[in-house]
Write an enzyme that holds these catalytic residues in place. Structure first.
Site, short mmCIF file in Angstrom:
data_model
loop_
_atom_site.label_atom_id
_atom_site.label_comp_id
_atom_site.label_asym_id
_atom_site.label_seq_id
_atom_site.Cartn_x
_atom_site.Cartn_y
_atom_site.Cartn_z
N HIS A 149 -13.39 -11.05 -1.29
CA HIS A 149 -13.09 -10.62 -2.64
C HIS A 149 -13.19 -9.10 -2.77
O HIS A 149 -13.74 -8.43 -1.91
CB HIS A 149 -14.04 -11.29 -3.63
CG HIS A 149 -13.69 -12.72 -3.93
ND1 HIS A 149 -14.01 -13.76 -3.08
CD2 HIS A 149 -13.03 -13.28 -4.97
CE1 HIS A 149 -13.58 -14.89 -3.59
NE2 HIS A 149 -12.98 -14.63 -4.74
N LYS A 153 -16.67 -7.67 -7.38
CA LYS A 153 -17.11 -9.02 -7.71
C LYS A 153 -18.63 -9.10 -7.62
O LYS A 153 -19.22 -8.75 -6.59
CB LYS A 153 -16.46 -10.06 -6.79
CG LYS A 153 -16.84 -11.50 -7.16
CD LYS A 153 -16.00 -12.50 -6.38
CE LYS A 153 -16.42 -13.94 -6.70
NZ LYS A 153 -16.31 -14.25 -8.16
#
Length: 257
Positions: A149, A153
């Site tokens: 990610h 995040k």
């Protein structure tokens, strides 16, 4: 007309949700919520005058059908609890809640016969990947998950990775065997009933995941890649329509596909 309040309405995902609502013939944005804002003028966010903006949960007094949440992990439990208490169907895309918190919310909603969904991922490719992984888990006794990610995040591992591991565990019905217990540098990643999860947080990614299954003389890799958050809106729109006809809280978009 489905009346909707969006939590995190002015964030990157929230803005896409607002656009989806405005582009839908049967949906209406009636409210936006974000506890860190001071400006409550909807025009400041390019919204019509009849949309109410709130920074405190206790000030929200709107009649709404759906509460869509793309906020932050530390706030999502209280937000969802508030929505359920007010009889507003939750559609939750914020990850980071514990299994215990999810269980509490499900009981609250089910006791009120209130439809809703908590989904680790609204991307259809990710949801199908989870379903395929659950099927493969019946035939492969060992697997590991790598999720990638963007650097901003907050939670790790991702809700998608945890849900994938949960589905694998449910398919097998037992913990995965372990081959290495001596790992002083914690290089083997997280652990969900024996399934190892490795989380990458780097610029250049949006949301990718792969599940690698290993057997004698063969491997199977199931992967998906998200390059634009707009892809999540297909799943969000599907969820909104589906929960309007449900009387319980569903955990996982894969249960609707």
């Amino acid at each position: 007309m489905i009346k909707i309040i969006v939590s995190g309405f002015n964030g990157s995902m929230g803005q896409k949700v607002v656009k989806m609502i405005n582009d839908s013939a049967d949906m209406q944005l009636v409210g936006g919520f974000n506890p860190v804002i001071n400006d409550l003028d909807p025009k400041s966010y390019g919204l019509p005058d009849d949309v109410k903006i709130f920074s405190k949960l206790e000030d929200i007094n709107l009649k709404a059908d759906i509460w869509i949440d793309f906020s932050i992990p530390s706030a999502v439990f209280d937000n969802t609890k508030f929505a359920i208490e007010k009889g507003i169907r939750p559609v939750i895309g914020t990850s980071g809640m514990s299994e215990e918190q999810t269980t509490i919310l499900k009981k609250m909603a089910d006791d009120k016969n209130l439809g809703g969904i908590i989904a680790s991922n609204f991307g259809l490719s990710a949801v199908l990947m989870m379903k395929f992984a659950q099927t493969a888990a019946k035939y492969f006794k060992e697997s590991e998950i790598i999720e990638k990610h963007h650097e901003d995040k907050i939670d790790a591992p991702s809700g998608t990775a945890l849900n994938t591991a949960r589905l694998i565990y449910e398919a097998r019905g037992n913990d995965q065997i372990q081959h290495s217990s001596d790992d002083p540098m914690n290089t083997r990643g997280g652990d969900y009933h024996g399934t190892k999860i490795h989380a990458l947080r780097l610029p250049g990614f949006v949301a990718d995941e792969e599940v690698i299954f290993g057997g004698i003389g063969e491997t199977l890799t199931i992967s998906q890649s998200t390059t634009d958050r707009q892809s999540f809106m297909t799943g969000v729109k599907l969820a909104v329509h589906e929960v309007m006809g449900k009387n319980q809280l569903i955990v996982g978009l894969e249960k609707l596909i």
